[in-house]
Design a protein around this motif. Structure first.
Motif, mmCIF file in Angstrom:
data_model
loop_
_atom_site.group_PDB
_atom_site.id
_atom_site.type_symbol
_atom_site.label_atom_id
_atom_site.label_comp_id
_atom_site.label_asym_id
_atom_site.label_seq_id
_atom_site.Cartn_x
_atom_site.Cartn_y
_atom_site.Cartn_z
ATOM 1 N N THR A 116 -7.514 -51.557 -30.691
ATOM 2 C CA THR A 116 -7.274 -52.929 -30.228
ATOM 3 C C THR A 116 -8.287 -53.930 -30.766
ATOM 4 O O THR A 116 -8.308 -55.079 -30.327
ATOM 5 N N GLY A 117 -9.140 -53.521 -31.710
ATOM 6 C CA GLY A 117 -10.101 -54.453 -32.293
ATOM 7 C C GLY A 117 -11.284 -54.735 -31.403
ATOM 8 O O GLY A 117 -11.862 -55.822 -31.467
ATOM 9 N N GLY A 118 -11.672 -53.764 -30.586
ATOM 10 C CA GLY A 118 -12.759 -53.986 -29.640
ATOM 11 C C GLY A 118 -14.148 -53.792 -30.196
ATOM 12 O O GLY A 118 -15.132 -53.996 -29.488
ATOM 13 N N TYR A 119 -14.258 -53.397 -31.463
ATOM 14 C CA TYR A 119 -15.572 -53.187 -32.067
ATOM 15 C C TYR A 119 -15.864 -54.272 -33.106
ATOM 16 O O TYR A 119 -14.998 -54.610 -33.917
ATOM 17 N N PRO A 120 -17.079 -54.820 -33.115
ATOM 18 C CA PRO A 120 -17.449 -55.767 -34.174
ATOM 19 C C PRO A 120 -17.714 -55.021 -35.470
ATOM 20 O O PRO A 120 -18.047 -53.840 -35.468
ATOM 21 N N ARG A 121 -17.600 -55.716 -36.570
ATOM 22 C CA ARG A 121 -17.875 -55.087 -37.862
ATOM 23 C C ARG A 121 -18.468 -56.113 -38.799
ATOM 24 O O ARG A 121 -18.260 -57.319 -38.656
ATOM 25 N N SER A 122 -19.183 -55.636 -39.792
ATOM 26 C CA SER A 122 -19.825 -56.533 -40.748
ATOM 27 C C SER A 122 -20.175 -55.754 -41.997
ATOM 28 O O SER A 122 -20.149 -54.522 -42.024
ATOM 29 N N PHE A 123 -20.500 -56.485 -43.058
ATOM 30 C CA PHE A 123 -20.961 -55.864 -44.295
ATOM 31 C C PHE A 123 -22.433 -55.512 -44.168
ATOM 32 O O PHE A 123 -23.196 -56.197 -43.480
ATOM 33 N N ALA A 124 -22.825 -54.460 -44.832
ATOM 34 C CA ALA A 124 -24.234 -54.067 -44.871
ATOM 35 C C ALA A 124 -24.528 -53.464 -46.238
ATOM 36 O O ALA A 124 -23.650 -52.894 -46.888
ATOM 37 N N ILE A 125 -25.746 -53.609 -46.676
ATOM 38 C CA ILE A 125 -26.180 -53.026 -47.938
ATOM 39 C C ILE A 125 -27.294 -52.027 -47.642
ATOM 40 O O ILE A 125 -28.069 -52.208 -46.703
ATOM 41 N N PHE A 126 -27.357 -50.949 -48.420
ATOM 42 C CA PHE A 126 -28.278 -49.858 -48.118
ATOM 43 C C PHE A 126 -28.523 -49.064 -49.395
ATOM 44 O O PHE A 126 -27.721 -49.089 -50.337
ATOM 45 N N PRO A 127 -29.640 -48.335 -49.466
ATOM 46 C CA PRO A 127 -29.836 -47.405 -50.586
ATOM 47 C C PRO A 127 -28.750 -46.330 -50.558
ATOM 48 O O PRO A 127 -28.466 -45.747 -49.502
ATOM 49 N N TYR A 128 -28.154 -46.070 -51.692
ATOM 50 C CA TYR A 128 -27.012 -45.151 -51.751
ATOM 51 C C TYR A 128 -27.385 -43.754 -51.278
ATOM 52 O O TYR A 128 -26.566 -43.053 -50.671
ATOM 53 N N TYR A 129 -28.616 -43.337 -51.522
ATOM 54 C CA TYR A 129 -28.999 -41.976 -51.150
ATOM 55 C C TYR A 129 -28.914 -41.767 -49.637
ATOM 56 O O TYR A 129 -28.726 -40.631 -49.171
ATOM 57 N N LEU A 130 -29.039 -42.853 -48.855
ATOM 58 C CA LEU A 130 -28.916 -42.708 -47.404
ATOM 59 C C LEU A 130 -27.505 -42.288 -47.017
ATOM 60 O O LEU A 130 -27.313 -41.443 -46.125
ATOM 61 N N LYS A 131 -26.502 -42.871 -47.672
ATOM 62 C CA LYS A 131 -25.126 -42.494 -47.375
ATOM 63 C C LYS A 131 -24.794 -41.115 -47.925
ATOM 64 O O LYS A 131 -24.023 -40.364 -47.319
ATOM 65 N N VAL A 132 -25.344 -40.785 -49.079
ATOM 66 C CA VAL A 132 -25.147 -39.437 -49.609
ATOM 67 C C VAL A 132 -25.720 -38.419 -48.636
ATOM 68 O O VAL A 132 -25.116 -37.379 -48.361
ATOM 69 N N ASN A 133 -26.885 -38.725 -48.080
ATOM 70 C CA ASN A 133 -27.490 -37.813 -47.107
ATOM 71 C C ASN A 133 -26.637 -37.733 -45.843
ATOM 72 O O ASN A 133 -26.422 -36.644 -45.295
ATOM 73 N N GLU A 134 -26.127 -38.869 -45.388
ATOM 74 C CA GLU A 134 -25.318 -38.882 -44.164
ATOM 75 C C GLU A 134 -23.986 -38.177 -44.361
ATOM 76 O O GLU A 134 -23.595 -37.319 -43.553
ATOM 77 N N TYR A 135 -23.263 -38.546 -45.425
ATOM 78 C CA TYR A 135 -21.926 -37.998 -45.632
ATOM 79 C C TYR A 135 -21.965 -36.614 -46.281
ATOM 80 O O TYR A 135 -21.352 -35.666 -45.788
ATOM 81 N N ASN A 136 -22.666 -36.506 -47.407
ATOM 82 C CA ASN A 136 -22.696 -35.256 -48.157
ATOM 83 C C ASN A 136 -23.389 -34.131 -47.388
ATOM 84 O O ASN A 136 -22.922 -32.993 -47.364
ATOM 85 N N ASP A 137 -24.534 -34.461 -46.800
ATOM 86 C CA ASP A 137 -25.380 -33.410 -46.224
ATOM 87 C C ASP A 137 -25.116 -33.192 -44.735
ATOM 88 O O ASP A 137 -24.773 -32.093 -44.302
ATOM 89 N N MET A 138 -25.269 -34.247 -43.931
ATOM 90 C CA MET A 138 -25.190 -34.065 -42.481
ATOM 91 C C MET A 138 -23.759 -33.848 -41.999
ATOM 92 O O MET A 138 -23.529 -33.102 -41.053
ATOM 93 N N GLU A 139 -22.773 -34.511 -42.638
ATOM 94 C CA GLU A 139 -21.396 -34.409 -42.161
ATOM 95 C C GLU A 139 -20.513 -33.570 -43.082
ATOM 96 O O GLU A 139 -19.324 -33.414 -42.808
ATOM 97 N N SER A 140 -21.075 -33.043 -44.170
ATOM 98 C CA SER A 140 -20.335 -32.156 -45.080
ATOM 99 C C SER A 140 -19.050 -32.788 -45.593
ATOM 100 O O SER A 140 -17.992 -32.168 -45.616
ATOM 101 N N ARG A 141 -19.154 -34.036 -46.011
ATOM 102 C CA ARG A 141 -17.993 -34.750 -46.531
ATOM 103 C C ARG A 141 -18.138 -34.902 -48.040
ATOM 104 O O ARG A 141 -19.111 -35.454 -48.532
ATOM 105 N N ASP A 142 -17.154 -34.380 -48.770
ATOM 106 C CA ASP A 142 -17.159 -34.559 -50.218
ATOM 107 C C ASP A 142 -16.957 -36.031 -50.548
ATOM 108 O O ASP A 142 -16.254 -36.761 -49.836
#
Length: 661
Positions: A229-255
């Motif tokens: 129902t659109g109850g969460y706010p959202r926005s753009f964010a910028i970050f070092p790519y390695y942080l997302k690789v660590n989050e997705y690739n390593d911690m959540e096992s997402r290819d």
């Protein structure tokens, strides 16, 4: 390498501009920014010459109908509502300079021109409108040919430092695969990677652009409701790519799948200018359409005016389907790269091991054993040790505290690995998951004809999104289900149509449990079902509210010579609650126990199982449910299924055709 102090400044400036970090002691900085922007949108220059030039620009903009041009609509995120008036998708007032800017493109353009003439001092922490809206300024300067002797151009040091630090040579759209163990990751995710030439050989140092909800608490019920129902706010964010690789690739096992895009230099500049001004914009987040992928498409359409893909999505925007749209644009995607998750890397190593190496590995990952293997002939010590170290990282990357004995063992393994000289080459050429463009469409309609103990019937099914256990798993999380408003309408001979079932939300994850991941399995379903009961020796059907939650484990030969060839066996236990007048006290509830089996090979899949339901606590009759299903997929969009179902007082058999779109 760019100077470290400028990279630090880059992070601080951009996150501040995005509202991700509020400057210390400036509690009301966002409110100040809003009030200042509204005042600047009414700015009247002090000199008569400047006033005259402002009026000339406004008149010219009106004569040329610049506020009706596609690029202006895209900059403001304007769409026409079903009632025929304009409305911006941006949901915070701070993005607009005119009071009615959210609904009036022309008024916002006029207010923007007024703001460019701002002469008053800019409050500390804020920016001149020429700098806060660099793409608006650049585009209007070209369209109206600003006379720089009559409109002073303001230097924008913060923006220039930020842009120079990013300086992407190209952009990549990155798809992160599904992760069914966390609600926010069930849909897949896309983000943009800024490929800096300086980091050509160290791409993890690049930056990424993310667009996501900030849900805070993760209660599954409120999460599903507010996400729909659109109850969460959202926005753009910028970050070092390695942080997302660590989050997705390593911690959540997402290819991860990376798709490099072909952009011209001026398109990259336009992308950065608009990304900067998007730091002022917030949106309401909807899982099904206005999600992470939708607004990335829109920002790329601003960068590449000839691109027009956001309108091709329909009202369902699945992250995987947007990748198909990028690939369908001639020459847009110039390369594709697969980045396996940490879990996939462990599997690659296991598949490459000999029987002796594999046996040793599985003994070592019982960390309580804490032993170091002795050197042997034809035994790749480095391969086994690396796999054990990766397994430790996989298990404990999210743990705040690690048992001391395990940490001591890990430290000993690191020292042990440093002394090994044998080499091996990991074979990671064949992806262990399928890319998103191979996935089936997410919406579905189906027609069925069958026979039952209550007579012959025909039915119609409709699902908004996304995937059920019988769909082809390519491009989706295997052994999983995520469905919204999966609805069935059925009619028996000489009877009126009835709403047989409607699952508002149905989620299932039946991933195999093993000594590495130790994932649990679950099924959650809530909505409406049809209950069969007896009344004076007559069998009747009635729609009832339904809540079903089961937890357990699934098992398969995931690491065998032919992985998953034995299918997946699941054992689950949970609770089921239904309300209806025919039940004692209007409700029946109790525990249930399920034994399920599924096997997919090519176009075929079978799914069978039985569930025992104990309703004695609510003084209702116990029940059971058994099913056998077989599917054949002609393609990604056409399926044929045969089902045999049975429960207390009722049996049925039917054949169904499913069309996915």
């Amino acid at each position: 390498m760019f100077p470290l102090y400028l990279l630090t400044l880059l992070f601080i400036l951009f996150t501040t501009s995005l509202g991700a970090i509020e400057p210390p002691g400036s509690i009301n900085i966002l409110e100040l920014d809003f009030l200042t922007a509204r005042r600047q949108g009414k700015e009247i220059p002090k000199s008569l010459k400047s006033q005259q030039y402002l009026q000339e620009l406004i008149n010219e903009a009106k004569e040329k109908h610049i506020s009706e041009e596609t690029h202006w609509y895209r900059l403001l995120r304007f769409n026409k509502t079903r009632w025929g008036y304009w409305e911006s998708e941006v949901d915070n007032k701070r993005y607009f300079l005119a009071e009615d800017g959210k609904h009036n493109p022309e008024k916002e353009l006029i207010a923007t021109l007024h703001s460019f003439f701002t002469e008053e001092p800019i409050p500390e922490g804020l920016q001149h409108p020429q700098c806060g809206y660099p793409e608006r300024y650049h585009w209007l300067k070209e369209k109206l040919r600003f006379d720089r002797t009559r409109l002073v151009e303001v230097p924008c040091e913060r923006f220039e430092v930020w842009k120079e630090a990013l300086n992407p040579e190209s952009l990549s759209v990155v798809f992160s695969s599904y992760y069914m163990q966390a609600p926010a990751s069930m849909f897949g995710h896309t983000l943009i990677k800024l490929n800096n030439k300086v980091n050509e050989n160290a791409e993890l140092l690049d930056y990424g652009v993310n667009y996501a909800a900030t849900p805070g608490e993760m209660d599954p019920f409120s999460y599903a409701y507010r996400g729909l129902t659109g109850g969460y706010p959202r926005s753009f964010a910028i970050f070092p790519y390695y942080l997302k690789v660590n989050e997705y690739n390593d911690m959540e096992s997402r290819d991860l799948w990376e798709y490099k895009l072909k952009l011209k230099p001026e398109e990259r500049e336009r992308f950065l200018r608009h990304l900067w001004e998007m730091g002022r914009a917030d949106f309401d987040y909807f899982f099904i359409n206005e999600n992470c992928s939708y607004h990335l498409m829109e920002i790329l359409e601003v960068a590449m005016p000839e691109l027009d893909i956001s309108k091709k999505t329909g009202w369902i925007v699945a992250p995987g389907d947007t990748i198909k749209l990028y690939l369908a644009e001639d020459g847009l995607v110039i390369s594709k790269k697969y980045r396996p998750s940490l879990y996939s890397k462990i599997k690659y190593k296991i598949f490459d091991m000999s029987e002796e190496e594999r046996t040793t590995y599985f003994e070592m990952i019982r960390f309580e054993n804490a032993f170091l293997p002795e050197p042997k002939d034809n035994f790749r010590m480095s391969l086994v040790t690396d796999a054990v170290l990766d397994t430790f990282r996989y298990r404990y990357s999210e743990k705040k505290t690690i048992p001391k004995q395990y940490k001591d063992y890990y430290d000993k393994l690191l020292i042990f690995r440093s002394k090994q000289n044998d080499e091996y080459t990991a074979n990671e050429q064949i992806p262990l998951s399928t890319p998103p463009e191979s996935s089936h469409p997410v919406s579905r309609v189906a027609t069925s004809f069958g026979a039952s103990s209550l007579g012959n019937f025909a039915e119609f099914q409709y699902r908004i999104a996304y995937h059920d256990l019988m769909n082809v798993s390519k491009g989706h999380a295997p052994n999983s289900e995520l469905a919204f408003f999966d609805t069935t309408v059925r009619t028996y001979e000489n009877k009126k149509p009835e709403l047989t079932a409607m699952s508002a939300v149905k989620v299932a994850s039946l991933n195999p449990y093993n000594s590495i991941s130790k994932d649990f399995s679950y099924i959650f379903d809530t909505g409406i079902q049809t209950a069969v009961y007896r009344n004076n020796d007559e069998t009747l059907r009635k729609q009832v509210g339904n809540f079903d939650l089961r937890l357990g484990y699934s098992f398969s030969n995931e690491f065998g010579k032919t992985p998953m060839s034995m299918g997946v066996l699941s054992v689950l236990a949970g609770v089921k609650v239904q309300n209806g007048r025919m039940f004692e006290n209007g409700v029946r509830y109790g525990g249930n126990l399920s034994l399920l089996y599924q096997k997919e090979w090519g176009a075929w899949k079978i799914y069978t199982g039985a569930t025992a339901q104990n309703y004695q606590l609510s003084h209702n009759l116990n029940s059971y449910y058994a099913t056998f299903k077989i599917r054949y997929a002609f393609s990604n969009t056409h399926e044929l299924r045969v089902e045999v179902n049975g429960e207390r007082f009722y049996e049925e058999t039917f054949i169904s055709y499913h069309y996915l779109f």
